[in-house]
Design an enzyme around this catalytic site. Structure first.
Site, short mmCIF file in Angstrom:
data_model
loop_
_atom_site.label_atom_id
_atom_site.label_comp_id
_atom_site.label_asym_id
_atom_site.label_seq_id
_atom_site.Cartn_x
_atom_site.Cartn_y
_atom_site.Cartn_z
N ASP A 255 -81.56 2.99 30.72
CA ASP A 255 -82.33 3.86 30.27
C ASP A 255 -83.15 3.82 29.13
OD1 ASP A 255 -80.37 6.76 30.05
OD2 ASP A 255 -81.22 5.28 28.46
N LYS A 277 -86.23 8.59 31.88
CA LYS A 277 -85.61 10.05 31.07
C LYS A 277 -85.93 9.97 30.39
CE LYS A 277 -81.26 10.82 33.30
NZ LYS A 277 -80.10 10.43 32.19
N MET A 391 -81.13 15.24 19.77
CA MET A 391 -82.31 15.58 20.87
C MET A 391 -83.04 16.70 19.69
SD MET A 391 -81.06 15.44 24.45
CE MET A 391 -79.26 15.21 24.44
N1 SAH Z 1 -74.99 9.19 25.21
C1 SAH Z 1 -75.69 9.24 23.76
C2 SAH Z 1 -76.66 10.30 23.84
C3 SAH Z 1 -77.95 10.50 24.39
S1 SAH Z 1 -78.83 11.08 23.62
C4 SAH Z 1 -74.77 9.09 23.01
O1 SAH Z 1 -73.86 8.80 22.58
O2 SAH Z 1 -75.45 8.77 21.99
C5 SAH Z 1 -80.46 11.06 23.46
C6 SAH Z 1 -80.51 11.32 21.55
O3 SAH Z 1 -79.33 10.43 21.04
C7 SAH Z 1 -81.43 11.21 20.68
O4 SAH Z 1 -82.14 12.07 21.13
C8 SAH Z 1 -81.12 10.98 19.61
O5 SAH Z 1 -81.12 12.19 19.24
C9 SAH Z 1 -79.44 10.64 19.54
N2 SAH Z 1 -79.79 8.84 19.77
C10 SAH Z 1 -79.59 8.16 20.07
N3 SAH Z 1 -79.34 6.49 19.67
C11 SAH Z 1 -79.65 6.93 18.64
C12 SAH Z 1 -80.48 5.92 18.11
N4 SAH Z 1 -80.27 4.48 17.32
N5 SAH Z 1 -80.56 6.92 16.33
C13 SAH Z 1 -80.75 8.28 15.73
N6 SAH Z 1 -80.26 8.71 17.43
C14 SAH Z 1 -80.16 8.15 18.48
#
Ligand code: SAH
Length: 463
Positions: A255, A277, A391
Site C-alpha cells: 500500500d 489505501k 492517522m
Molecule cells: N501498521 C502501521 C500503521 C498503519 S496506520 C504501523 O504499525 O506503523 C498509518 C498511520 O501510521 C499513518 O497515518 C501514520 O499516523 C502512522 N505512520 C506510519 N508510518 C509512519 C512514519 N514513517 N512516520 C510517521 N507516522 C507514520
C-alpha cells in the site's frame, strides 16, 4: 607473506578417534580448544600452566593436560599419531619452534596468527548445525575475515541447520523414489525456492514433508500468504525475516505507506500489485485485497502482503488473516517495527519514562465519515501516560481541543513526527494549544504521528 594461491580449503573429519594437540595454556589456546571441542576430537593441551578457563575445559573429560614446556622431547612423545597441532602460545618464537618440529614429523600444524611457518590456517567459521561457512583471507587479513563472518551471520537464518537436517533425512527416500539425479535435483531446487524451505526453516517438518511429497509426485500444492511488517520506512529497520521473505516472493501486494527504498528490496521478478489505501484513493477495497490474496495463493503463488509498520497495529492484518483462514489458505505473520517505536526512536522521544509516563496508549485518530472522533476521552486525557495517535493529522485540531476540554492543560507537551525514520523526517515539539496551528503553518502531511505527554519534554537529539 605467503602468496595467496598456496592455500586450499577442505572440511576435515575430527571424530572420536582423532587426537589434536594444542600447545599453550592461555586465551589463544582456550579459543582453539573451544573450537575443537565442538567436534568429537580428543584434545591434548601441552603447557606448564593453564588459565582457569582451560582448567574448566579439563573437567569435561575430553581434554588431557601435559604439564610441561613443549620441548622437542615432549613433542616427540605426544605428536606422533595426532591429526593436527596448534601452536597457540603468546610467544611467536615458541610457536615457530613447535611448527618446525611438527612439520619435520609431517603433522599439519597451525602457528596461530602466523601463516609463514604454518602448514594450515583456521578460517573464520559460521556454523548452523551441519551447515558451515568458512571464510579465509589466506592469512592476509584476519580482521576482514571476521567482518565478513559477521555479515554472513546475519544473512544465514537460524533455522538453516534444521533445513539441512531435514534434507538429509529425506534424501534416502527421495533416492529410492527418484533414481534419476536430474529429477532429484529439480525437486530439491523447487523445494528450496518454494514454501517447503520456509516450513523446514520454521521447524514445521510435517508441512515440509507434505510439500516435498507434493513436488516429488508432481502435485502442485497451494501457495501461501506472508503478512509482513515492513517497519516505518527506513529499510535498515526491516527484520531479517522480512527481508528473506521479500526475496522469495512470487508477488507482492503493497500500500501507499511503503517507500521505494523498501520495495526495491523485493525480488526483482516478483509481480508488484499496488492496493492503495490512501483515504481518497482506494485502489482496491479491503474485500478485493482479501480475494486477491486468496486467488493468488490458491494458484500456487507465494504472496507477500507487505504492510507499513506492524501488520497487527492499525494494519487490518487481523481481517486479512480471518479471510485467509476461512478460505483455508496457509499464512505466516512477521511483525515489524511500528510507527510508534520507529518515530519515538528517531525523534529521540522515549515512550515511557520512570518519572512521568508509566503506560503508553496507541490510538487511531481516524475520523468517522461525518468528521467526528469517537474516542474514550476520559482515559486518554490523563497524566502519567503517553498517548500515541496514528492517522491523527487530519483531525489534529479536534484531537487537541478535546484533550484540553477533558482536563489536560493547554501547555501539555505534544509532538508531531512526519515521515519518521526516513531521510526527510520532520519533527515539531510544542503543546496541545499550538501544535495544530504549527502543523498547518509548516505544511505537515501524512504519514505523521502524534505523541502526547510529558515524555516529549525528555526529547534527546543525538549530536
Ligand atoms: N501498521 C502501521 C500503521 C498503519 S496506520 C504501523 O504499525 O506503523 C498509518 C498511520 O501510521 C499513518 O497515518 C501514520 O499516523 C502512522 N505512520 C506510519 N508510518 C509512519 C512514519 N514513517 N512516520 C510517521 N507516522 C507514520
Amino acid at each position: 607473506m605467503d602468496s595467496q594461491d598456496i592455500w586450499f580449503p577442505v572440511v576435515l573429519r575430527l571424530d572420536d578417534s582423532a587426537r589434536v594437540v594444542v600447545v599453550g595454556g592461555g586465551t589463544i589456546a582456550t579459543n582453539k580448544t573451544g573450537l575443537l571441542l565442538a567436534t568429537k576430537a580428543q584434545v591434548t593441551v601441552i603447557s606448564p600452566a593453564l588459565c582457569p578457563e582451560l582448567q574448566r575445559a579439563l573437567m569435561g573429560g575430553r581434554v588431557t593436560h601435559i604439564a610441561a614446556v613443549a620441548s622437542r622431547d615432549i613433542l616427540a612423545a605426544h605428536l606422533p599419531g595426532c591429526r593436527l597441532v596448534y601452536a597457540a602460545t603468546d610467544d611467536r618464537n615458541a610457536n615457530r619452534q613447535v611448527a618446525e618440529i611438527a612439520r619435520e614429523m609431517n603433522i599439519p600444524v597451525c602457528a596461530v596468527d602466523d601463516p609463514a611457518p604454518s602448514s594450515f590456517i583456521t578460517p573464520a567459521i559460521v556454523r548452523r548445525g551441519p551447515v558451515m561457512v568458512a571464510i579465509s583471507t589466506s592469512g592476509a587479513a584476519p580482521v576482514l575475515a571476521r567482518r565478513i563472518r559477521e555479515r554472513i551471520e546475519t544473512l544465514l537464518p537460524a533455522g538453516v541447520g534444521r533445513l539441512a537436517r531435514f534434507m538429509q533425512a529425506a534424501r534416502e527416500k527421495m533416492a529410492q523414489h527418484h533414481p534419476s539425479p536430474d529429477t532429484r535435483r529439480r525437486v530439491w531446487e523447487n523445494f528450496l525456492d518454494g514454501k517447503g524451505a520456509e516450513q523446514a526453516l520454521a521447524g514445521d517438518e510435517i508441512a515440509a514433508t507434505t510439500t516435498l511429497e507434493g513436488l516429488a509426485t508432481g502435485e502442485n500444492g497451494s501457495g501461501e500468504v506472508w503478512l509482513v511488517g515492513a517497519g516505518p520506512g527506513d529499510p535498515d529497520l526491516l527484520t531479517l525475516k522480512a527481508l528473506r521473505l521479500m526475496q522469495n516472493a512470487d508477488s507482492v501486494l503493497y500500500d501507499h505507506l511503503l517507500p521505494a527504498d523498501i520495495l526495491d528490496r523485493v525480488r526483482r521478478d516478483a509481480e508488484r500489485i499496488f492496493v492503495g489505501k490512501q483515504k481518497s484513493d482506494h485502489a482496491l477495497p479491503q474485500p478485493g485485497i482479501n480475494d486477491e490474496l486468496i486467488r493468488r495463493a490458491k494458484a500456487g503463488e507465494r504472496v507477500l502482503r507487505l504492510k507499513g509498520g506492524d501488520p497487527f497495529i492499525f494494519g487490518r492484518g487481523g481481517e486479512e488473516i480471518e479471510a485467509l483462514m476461512e478460505a483455508g489458505v496457509p499464512f505466516r505473520v512477521v511483525p515489524g517495527i511500528s510507527a510508534a517505536n520507529g518515530c519515538a526512536a528517531s525523534a529521540g522521544i522515549p515512550l515511557t519514562h520512570r518519572d512521568c509516563a508509566q503506560s503508553c496508549l496507541f490510538l487511531t485518530g481516524h475520523a468517522r465519515a461525518d468528521g467526528t472522533l469517537d474516542l474514550p476521552w476520559h482515559t486518554i486525557a490523563q497524566r502519567g501516560q503517553t498517548v500515541v495517535i496514528y492517522m491523527g493529522l487530519g483531525g489534529i485540531s479536534c484531537l487537541c481541543e478535546r484533550l484540553i476540554e477533558h482536563g489536560l492543560p493547554p501547555s501539555w507537551p505534544a509532538a508531531l513526527i512526519e515521515k519518521g525514520t526516513q531521510p526527510d523526517q520532520r519533527v515539531i515539539t510544542a503543546d496541545l494549544e499550538s501544535l495544530p496551528r504549527l502543523a498547518v503553518e509548516q505544511g505537515f502531511r501524512s504519514p505523521a504521528l502524534i505523541i502526547v505527554g510529558e515524555v516529549v519534554r525528555h526529547r534527546v537529539v543525538s549530536v
